[in-house]
Design a protein around this motif. Structure first.
Motif, mmCIF file in Angstrom:
data_model
loop_
_atom_site.group_PDB
_atom_site.id
_atom_site.type_symbol
_atom_site.label_atom_id
_atom_site.label_comp_id
_atom_site.label_asym_id
_atom_site.label_seq_id
_atom_site.Cartn_x
_atom_site.Cartn_y
_atom_site.Cartn_z
ATOM 1 N N ALA A 116 114.389 62.875 5.190
ATOM 2 C CA ALA A 116 115.353 63.976 5.162
ATOM 3 C C ALA A 116 114.810 65.208 5.883
ATOM 4 C CB ALA A 116 115.713 64.316 3.718
ATOM 5 N N THR A 117 113.515 65.473 5.729
ATOM 6 C CA THR A 117 112.913 66.603 6.430
ATOM 7 C C THR A 117 112.915 66.375 7.935
ATOM 8 O OG1 THR A 117 111.511 67.123 4.531
ATOM 9 C CG2 THR A 117 110.824 68.001 6.663
ATOM 10 N N GLY A 118 112.607 65.153 8.342
ATOM 11 C CA GLY A 118 112.678 64.829 9.761
ATOM 12 C C GLY A 118 114.086 64.975 10.306
ATOM 13 N N TRP A 119 115.069 64.591 9.500
ATOM 14 C CA TRP A 119 116.472 64.771 9.892
ATOM 15 C C TRP A 119 116.758 66.246 10.122
ATOM 16 C CZ3 TRP A 119 120.841 61.656 10.671
ATOM 17 C CH2 TRP A 119 122.074 62.326 10.667
ATOM 18 N N LEU A 120 116.330 67.114 9.201
ATOM 19 C CA LEU A 120 116.521 68.554 9.356
ATOM 20 C C LEU A 120 115.878 69.043 10.660
ATOM 21 C CD1 LEU A 120 117.064 71.498 8.494
ATOM 22 C CD2 LEU A 120 114.997 71.366 7.081
ATOM 23 N N PRO A 134 118.398 78.031 14.507
ATOM 24 C CA PRO A 134 118.818 77.179 13.389
ATOM 25 C C PRO A 134 118.618 77.847 12.036
ATOM 26 C CG PRO A 134 116.716 76.416 14.279
ATOM 27 C CD PRO A 134 117.172 77.539 15.161
ATOM 28 N N LYS A 135 119.569 77.581 11.131
ATOM 29 C CA LYS A 135 119.503 77.996 9.734
ATOM 30 C C LYS A 135 119.680 76.762 8.861
ATOM 31 C CE LYS A 135 121.858 82.529 9.974
ATOM 32 N NZ LYS A 135 121.038 83.236 8.987
ATOM 33 N N ALA A 136 119.188 76.825 7.610
ATOM 34 C CA ALA A 136 119.408 75.731 6.662
ATOM 35 C C ALA A 136 119.291 76.265 5.246
ATOM 36 C CB ALA A 136 118.411 74.600 6.884
ATOM 37 N N TRP A 137 119.913 75.555 4.299
ATOM 38 C CA TRP A 137 119.855 75.946 2.891
ATOM 39 C C TRP A 137 118.470 75.672 2.308
ATOM 40 C CZ3 TRP A 137 123.565 79.008 1.669
ATOM 41 C CH2 TRP A 137 124.841 78.844 2.209
ATOM 42 N N ASN A 138 118.069 76.517 1.359
ATOM 43 C CA ASN A 138 116.692 76.443 0.859
ATOM 44 C C ASN A 138 116.366 75.115 0.179
ATOM 45 O OD1 ASN A 138 118.310 77.810 -1.494
ATOM 46 N ND2 ASN A 138 116.413 77.135 -2.476
ATOM 47 N N GLY A 145 104.784 66.766 2.011
ATOM 48 C CA GLY A 145 105.041 65.418 2.491
ATOM 49 C C GLY A 145 104.331 65.133 3.799
ATOM 50 N N ALA A 146 104.698 64.023 4.381
ATOM 51 C CA ALA A 146 104.148 63.658 5.683
ATOM 52 C C ALA A 146 104.764 64.488 6.797
ATOM 53 C CB ALA A 146 104.401 62.174 5.944
ATOM 54 N N VAL A 147 105.918 65.113 6.525
ATOM 55 C CA VAL A 147 106.628 65.929 7.503
ATOM 56 C C VAL A 147 106.891 67.294 6.891
ATOM 57 C CG1 VAL A 147 108.626 66.037 9.046
ATOM 58 C CG2 VAL A 147 107.775 63.817 8.282
ATOM 59 N N SER A 148 106.718 68.338 7.666
ATOM 60 C CA SER A 148 106.997 69.696 7.205
ATOM 61 C C SER A 148 108.193 70.259 7.960
ATOM 62 C CB SER A 148 105.787 70.607 7.425
ATOM 63 O OG SER A 148 104.689 70.173 6.659
ATOM 64 N N PRO A 149 109.030 71.059 7.295
ATOM 65 C CA PRO A 149 110.146 71.689 8.014
ATOM 66 C C PRO A 149 109.638 72.633 9.090
ATOM 67 C CG PRO A 149 110.417 71.861 5.626
ATOM 68 C CD PRO A 149 109.030 71.391 5.865
ATOM 69 N N ASP A 150 110.314 72.657 10.213
ATOM 70 C CA ASP A 150 109.930 73.558 11.298
ATOM 71 C C ASP A 150 109.911 75.004 10.799
ATOM 72 O OD1 ASP A 150 109.795 71.394 12.965
ATOM 73 O OD2 ASP A 150 111.724 71.768 13.944
ATOM 74 N N LYS A 151 108.894 75.744 11.221
ATOM 75 C CA LYS A 151 108.689 77.098 10.713
ATOM 76 C C LYS A 151 109.743 78.092 11.193
ATOM 77 C CE LYS A 151 105.073 76.978 8.018
ATOM 78 N NZ LYS A 151 103.767 77.496 8.437
ATOM 79 N N ASP A 152 110.424 77.793 12.291
ATOM 80 C CA ASP A 152 111.365 78.778 12.830
ATOM 81 C C ASP A 152 112.767 78.644 12.245
ATOM 82 O OD1 ASP A 152 112.000 76.351 14.173
ATOM 83 O OD2 ASP A 152 112.912 77.489 15.810
ATOM 84 N N ILE A 153 112.994 77.677 11.367
ATOM 85 C CA ILE A 153 114.331 77.521 10.764
ATOM 86 C C ILE A 153 114.511 78.611 9.707
ATOM 87 C CG2 ILE A 153 115.916 75.992 9.547
ATOM 88 C CD1 ILE A 153 114.221 73.630 10.552
ATOM 89 N N GLY A 175 105.520 82.461 5.443
ATOM 90 C CA GLY A 175 105.937 83.317 6.546
ATOM 91 C C GLY A 175 107.347 83.064 7.034
ATOM 92 N N ARG A 176 108.152 82.345 6.255
ATOM 93 C CA ARG A 176 109.495 82.012 6.704
ATOM 94 C C ARG A 176 110.425 83.217 6.616
ATOM 95 N NH1 ARG A 176 110.133 76.704 7.571
ATOM 96 N NH2 ARG A 176 108.624 75.266 6.653
ATOM 97 N N LYS A 177 111.396 83.269 7.517
ATOM 98 C CA LYS A 177 112.451 84.268 7.487
ATOM 99 C C LYS A 177 113.543 83.796 6.531
ATOM 100 C CE LYS A 177 110.635 86.798 10.817
ATOM 101 N NZ LYS A 177 110.114 88.159 10.606
ATOM 102 N N VAL A 178 114.024 84.702 5.689
ATOM 103 C CA VAL A 178 114.930 84.330 4.603
ATOM 104 C C VAL A 178 116.157 85.250 4.619
ATOM 105 C CG1 VAL A 178 115.170 84.127 2.095
ATOM 106 C CG2 VAL A 178 113.006 83.520 3.200
ATOM 107 N N VAL A 179 117.328 84.653 4.391
ATOM 108 C CA VAL A 179 118.561 85.394 4.177
ATOM 109 C C VAL A 179 118.918 85.291 2.691
ATOM 110 C CG1 VAL A 179 121.009 85.606 4.765
ATOM 111 C CG2 VAL A 179 119.356 84.967 6.525
ATOM 112 N N ASN A 180 119.288 86.398 2.093
ATOM 113 C CA ASN A 180 119.522 86.481 0.654
ATOM 114 C C ASN A 180 120.979 86.122 0.331
ATOM 115 O OD1 ASN A 180 119.943 87.362 -2.026
ATOM 116 N ND2 ASN A 180 118.390 88.949 -1.830
ATOM 117 N N LEU A 181 121.159 85.007 -0.385
ATOM 118 C CA LEU A 181 122.470 84.619 -0.907
ATOM 119 C C LEU A 181 122.372 84.352 -2.414
ATOM 120 C CD1 LEU A 181 122.565 83.103 2.225
ATOM 121 C CD2 LEU A 181 124.887 82.829 1.341
ATOM 122 N N ASN A 182 121.607 85.161 -3.111
ATOM 123 C CA ASN A 182 121.342 85.011 -4.540
ATOM 124 C C ASN A 182 122.627 84.671 -5.301
ATOM 125 O OD1 ASN A 182 120.794 85.442 -7.298
ATOM 126 N ND2 ASN A 182 119.375 87.106 -6.871
#
Length: 283
Positions: A116-120, A134-138, A145-153, A175-182
């Motif tokens: 799933a992470t590779g898919w993202l 690119p943006k994605a839900w938290n 895991g064996a794969v890490s999400p790309d840092k620029d998402i 160090g990820r950039k975050v948008v607040n949708l609390n």
């Protein structure tokens, strides 16, 4: 859609498209039922596409490329949340085709989460190639895991309740950039299912700041440069629960309070009553 984009341009609004995968693809799967995810007993999972099949990626990537050309803005949201294969106790046993694909692609210790992470990451690379951010839900970002999400998402952080959701501090510490949708303050979910309640402008105005990303406690101010802002989400879970006019009235003051707190995050200068009066004057 072109008419919506033209209206948005005239109002200085950027429309951010989202094609959410692999977990919210009901419309795609109605046209391509053979790609629907099924467990080891053959039971289909609603909205979930089988990411072990190469055709699944081809169809989603075709959509991403097509719609990236239509939207003139900087961002593209690739979703990644609520993939049903990851909501069961043992994804490897329940979905052996995904487990096999993970091992084949990422090595003997890889899991369905890695797939799933590779898919993202692969979908992010498609929109990146189209010159979109690119943006994605938290809850689509997994750890260890064996794969890490790309840092620029960009992380759109809405909850810590969903399966797979990690502690907020981990995203920021990476160090990820975050948008607040609390979802405690900024989720307007029609019909108020699953313990959601309609947000109020007063509560946002008096309690929320961009640093309040989860629950009611702010994160340390040192992370402020990583928090890109916030937005109010309106979800049609029970679409007939309110009319369009009722939704417009319901979000009127939450939107104004959100705009004010994004502009000036500190304690409000005006009382709530005075802020209401100002909003009435401005329209």
């Amino acid at each position: 859609m072109r008419r919506i984009l033209a209206l948005a341009r005239s109002l200085h609004i950027t429309v951010v498209p989202e094609i959410d995968s692999p977990g919210h693809l009901g419309a795609v799967l109605r046209a391509h039922p053979g790609l629907q995810l099924r467990n080891v007993q053959g039971v289909p999972r609603q909205g979930a596409i089988d990411i072990s099949k190469p055709e699944s990626a081809r169809i989603v990537d075709d959509l991403l490329r097509e719609y990236a050309q239509l939207f003139p803005g900087r961002w593209f949201h690739v979703g990644a949340d609520e993939y049903q294969a990851l909501t069961v106790r043992d994804p490897q046993t329940s979905y052996p085709q995904l487990a096999r694909a993970a091992v084949q692609k990422y090595g003997p210790n890889a899991t369905v989460r890695d797939l799933a992470t590779g898919w993202l990451n692969d979908r992010a690379s498609v929109v990146r190639a189209a010159r979109k951010q690119p943006k994605a839900w938290n809850d689509g970002f997994f750890r260890g895991g064996a794969v890490s999400p790309d840092k620029d998402i960009e992380v759109e952080y809405w909850t810590g309740k969903e399966i797979g959701a990690r502690p907020l501090a981990e995203y920021l510490a990476e160090g990820r950039k975050v948008v607040n949708l609390n979802d405690e303050y900024l989720y307007y979910v029609l019909g108020e299912p699953n313990e959601f309640t309609y947000p109020t402008g007063r509560r946002i105005y008096e309690e929320w700041t961009p640093l309040v990303l989860r629950g009611t406690t702010p994160v340390p101010a040192r992370y402020s440069d990583q928090i890109l802002g916030g937005r109010l989400a309106v979800w049609g879970d029970r679409a007939q629960a309110q009319t369009q006019d009722q939704v417009a009235a319901g979000i009127r003051m939450p939107l104004r309070a959100l705009a004010q707190k994004l502009w000036t995050p500190g304690p409000p200068a005006l009382s709530w009553a005075d802020f209401n009066a100002l909003a009435d004057r401005l329209g």
